[in-house]
Design a protein around this motif. Sequence first.
Motif, PDB file in Angstrom:
ATOM      1  N   HIS A 132      39.377 -27.085 -18.788  1.00 23.05           N
ATOM      2  CA  HIS A 132      38.415 -26.244 -19.497  1.00 23.05           C
ATOM      3  C   HIS A 132      38.955 -24.829 -19.682  1.00 23.05           C
ATOM      4  O   HIS A 132      38.887 -24.251 -20.773  1.00 23.05           O
ATOM      5  N   GLY A 133      39.530 -24.264 -18.626  1.00 25.97           N
ATOM      6  CA  GLY A 133      40.108 -22.925 -18.728  1.00 25.97           C
ATOM      7  C   GLY A 133      41.298 -22.883 -19.669  1.00 25.97           C
ATOM      8  O   GLY A 133      41.428 -21.973 -20.497  1.00 25.97           O
ATOM      9  N   TYR A 153      35.607 -12.357 -18.917  1.00 34.41           N
ATOM     10  CA  TYR A 153      34.249 -12.304 -18.381  1.00 34.41           C
ATOM     11  C   TYR A 153      33.924 -13.621 -17.698  1.00 34.41           C
ATOM     12  O   TYR A 153      34.402 -14.685 -18.088  1.00 34.41           O
ATOM     13  N   MET A 154      33.055 -13.544 -16.696  1.00 33.58           N
ATOM     14  CA  MET A 154      32.541 -14.740 -16.041  1.00 33.58           C
ATOM     15  C   MET A 154      31.090 -14.514 -15.678  1.00 33.58           C
ATOM     16  O   MET A 154      30.609 -13.369 -15.639  1.00 33.58           O
ATOM     17  N   GLY A 155      30.369 -15.600 -15.424  1.00 34.03           N
ATOM     18  CA  GLY A 155      28.937 -15.482 -15.152  1.00 34.03           C
ATOM     19  C   GLY A 155      28.641 -14.670 -13.914  1.00 34.03           C
ATOM     20  O   GLY A 155      27.637 -13.980 -13.835  1.00 34.03           O
ATOM     21  N   GLY A 156      29.495 -14.766 -12.921  1.00 33.54           N
ATOM     22  CA  GLY A 156      29.342 -13.997 -11.689  1.00 33.54           C
ATOM     23  C   GLY A 156      30.625 -14.076 -10.899  1.00 33.54           C
ATOM     24  O   GLY A 156      31.288 -15.121 -10.863  1.00 33.54           O
ATOM     25  N   ALA A 164      37.535 -20.543 -11.246  1.00 33.33           N
ATOM     26  CA  ALA A 164      38.535 -21.569 -11.528  1.00 33.33           C
ATOM     27  C   ALA A 164      38.891 -21.583 -13.014  1.00 33.33           C
ATOM     28  O   ALA A 164      40.069 -21.736 -13.384  1.00 33.33           O
ATOM     29  N   TRP A 165      37.881 -21.439 -13.881  1.00 30.83           N
ATOM     30  CA  TRP A 165      38.146 -21.410 -15.319  1.00 30.83           C
ATOM     31  C   TRP A 165      39.043 -20.226 -15.695  1.00 30.83           C
ATOM     32  O   TRP A 165      40.028 -20.380 -16.405  1.00 30.83           O
ATOM     33  N   VAL A 166      38.661 -19.041 -15.224  1.00 29.08           N
ATOM     34  CA  VAL A 166      39.442 -17.843 -15.565  1.00 29.08           C
ATOM     35  C   VAL A 166      40.841 -17.929 -14.970  1.00 29.08           C
ATOM     36  O   VAL A 166      41.842 -17.631 -15.649  1.00 29.08           O
TER      37      VAL A 166
END
Length: 327
Positions: A132-133, A153-156, A164-166
């Motif tokens: 996904h990342g 950016y990430m949700g938190g 993990a995505w970033v």
Amino acid sequence: MKKTIIACSLLILFSAAAAHAADKLRMGIVVKVGGIPWFNAMEAGIKSEAAKEGVDAWMVGPTSADPALQVRAIEDLIAQKVDIIGVVPNDPKVLEPVLKRARDAGIRVLVHESPDQKYANWDFELVDAKTHGENHMKALAECMHGEGKYVAYMGGLTVPLHNAWVDSAVAYQKAHYPKMQMVGDKFGVGESLDDSIRTTNEVMSKYPDLKGIIAFGSQGPVGAGRAVMARNKIDQVCVIGAFSPGQGQMLVNRGAIKGGYIWNPMTAGEVFVRLAGMMQKNQPITDGTTIEGLGKVRVDEQTHTILGNNTESLDKANLPKLVKLGL
């Protein structure tokens, strides 16, 4: 004699009905925050699958993305003595004590977007985090022509899956696009529209040559896209990320968001209920098991994670289909 027979028959019927009610699966699902399109769609999936399966399942949406509110909601579900608690955690560490209390009370725990969550029976993902990342970084690099500065950016900052995505996106960039450069730290603003707009304005001012924003968290790309459009930088700054289609469609059509990938949150809501039913019946979940909404799954026994492969492209051609689904 006849009255006695009728009375006994009624008693049997009432006992059977009570036993059936007692056997009915009861599940409360605590999400990150209520009232936003992503989790509204998830709630629709929960309700439709619960009605289909004849179970009692509902969503609890806190008023803000505050881990303390999730703790309170879970405590309430423990007090209600539900069979299974579902959670989309904001801060997995903060939830550990209350999830332990749930397990100690004999309640099973199913989480989403939280691999390796302590005290969870299972975590499920509609897509592998690394893939996904990487897919988002490929899209960002294509838009940026493989060079220039970008922010993430990430949700938190405490959400493991978003990290993990970033991290996988940045690792892929370093390995394949050495002329690109991530500037600044990760920004934990992706679940707030206002914070995403404000942060985007700040980073565009700090880095006048900024060329990209990779955004996770359903509000991140939308806020970034609005800020980019307001500053007339649609052609200078590429915004790529995961967002609710109905909320971001206009921005995609205007070019303020260039694209991204999501799984269908309505499907995630349905999967919550399907997996809960399998858990309640003690059905085995192993590598190669086919589960509707996830496809043929891969199971990581060590982290108790169920990995599916089911994403949608957020491009102009595919968005109308997703919007029609109410996303």
